[in-house]
Design a protein around this motif. Sequence first.
Motif, short mmCIF file in Angstrom:
data_model
loop_
_atom_site.label_atom_id
_atom_site.label_comp_id
_atom_site.label_asym_id
_atom_site.label_seq_id
_atom_site.Cartn_x
_atom_site.Cartn_y
_atom_site.Cartn_z
N ASN A 45 43.86 -87.32 37.37
CA ASN A 45 42.57 -88.01 37.22
C ASN A 45 41.42 -87.08 36.88
OD1 ASN A 45 43.32 -90.70 37.53
ND2 ASN A 45 43.38 -90.50 39.75
N ILE A 46 41.70 -86.14 36.00
CA ILE A 46 40.67 -85.22 35.52
C ILE A 46 40.26 -85.67 34.13
CG2 ILE A 46 40.11 -82.84 34.90
CD1 ILE A 46 42.31 -81.97 36.92
N ILE A 47 39.00 -85.91 33.94
CA ILE A 47 38.49 -86.37 32.66
C ILE A 47 38.49 -85.20 31.68
CG2 ILE A 47 36.46 -87.32 31.47
CD1 ILE A 47 35.89 -88.81 34.16
N TYR A 48 39.01 -85.44 30.48
CA TYR A 48 39.17 -84.41 29.46
C TYR A 48 37.86 -83.68 29.16
CZ TYR A 48 40.39 -82.36 24.90
OH TYR A 48 40.59 -81.51 23.86
N VAL A 49 36.79 -84.41 28.94
CA VAL A 49 35.50 -83.79 28.62
C VAL A 49 35.02 -82.91 29.77
CG1 VAL A 49 33.06 -84.24 28.11
CG2 VAL A 49 34.83 -85.55 26.94
N ALA A 105 28.53 -72.42 30.83
CA ALA A 105 29.45 -73.53 30.52
C ALA A 105 28.75 -74.59 29.67
CB ALA A 105 29.99 -74.14 31.81
N GLU A 106 27.54 -74.91 29.99
CA GLU A 106 26.79 -75.91 29.22
C GLU A 106 26.52 -75.41 27.80
OE1 GLU A 106 25.47 -79.57 28.64
OE2 GLU A 106 26.23 -78.91 30.58
N TYR A 107 26.12 -74.15 27.69
CA TYR A 107 25.87 -73.55 26.37
C TYR A 107 27.14 -73.54 25.52
CZ TYR A 107 24.93 -70.03 22.82
OH TYR A 107 24.81 -69.38 21.62
N ASN A 111 28.07 -75.76 21.96
CA ASN A 111 28.24 -75.01 20.72
C ASN A 111 29.65 -74.96 20.18
OD1 ASN A 111 25.52 -73.81 19.96
ND2 ASN A 111 25.63 -73.43 22.16
N LEU A 112 30.58 -75.64 20.81
CA LEU A 112 31.94 -75.70 20.30
C LEU A 112 32.20 -77.07 19.69
CD1 LEU A 112 33.98 -73.82 23.05
CD2 LEU A 112 33.38 -73.01 20.77
N LYS A 113 32.60 -77.05 18.44
CA LYS A 113 32.78 -78.29 17.68
C LYS A 113 33.77 -79.24 18.36
CE LYS A 113 33.78 -79.90 13.02
NZ LYS A 113 34.16 -79.51 11.66
N HIS A 114 34.90 -78.73 18.81
CA HIS A 114 35.91 -79.61 19.41
C HIS A 114 35.40 -80.26 20.70
CE1 HIS A 114 36.85 -75.91 21.63
NE2 HIS A 114 37.40 -76.69 22.55
N CYS A 115 34.52 -79.59 21.41
CA CYS A 115 33.93 -80.18 22.62
C CYS A 115 33.00 -81.33 22.26
CB CYS A 115 33.17 -79.12 23.41
SG CYS A 115 34.23 -77.85 24.14
N GLN A 116 32.21 -81.12 21.23
CA GLN A 116 31.27 -82.16 20.80
C GLN A 116 32.01 -83.37 20.22
OE1 GLN A 116 27.90 -82.12 21.61
NE2 GLN A 116 28.89 -80.52 22.83
N ILE A 117 33.11 -83.14 19.52
CA ILE A 117 33.91 -84.25 19.00
C ILE A 117 34.49 -85.05 20.16
CG2 ILE A 117 36.07 -84.82 17.78
CD1 ILE A 117 35.40 -82.42 15.89
#
Length: 125
Positions: A45-49, A105-107, A111-117
């Motif tokens: 139950n860990i959310i991917y994001v 971690a927030e920065y 700034n990582l494309k795959h995280c924003q997708i």
Amino acid sequence: MIDVFYDGKCSICSKEINYYRKIAPKNIFNWEDITVDRLSLKKNNIIYVDALKKLHVIDTDKKLHIGVDAFLIIWKNLKYWKILSILVSLPLIRQLFGIIYNIFAEYRFKNLKHCQIALRKNNRY
């Protein structure tokens, strides 16, 4: 086994985890690149994001640790890193490391494309 969920597409994360893997005793850690396989995230139950944002660890008692607390679990189980885990566990130092880690971690996440997708897709698992 201690389950370590890390972002394998992040070069900084991968470099650090690969170093830990090299020095870790056998049969202590289960290193899980969440960008390759998300099944364990779903099972726990860990959310991917959330897992992309911060390091997640499940200890041998099946307790979830996130961020600095996750690093403390790893460090406690690595030769020569135990001293750092004791030092960082001290209340004021723990708070300071927590603040610094959260800012980083927030920065990193922003700034990582795959995280924003993943964020835009609202990937739960």
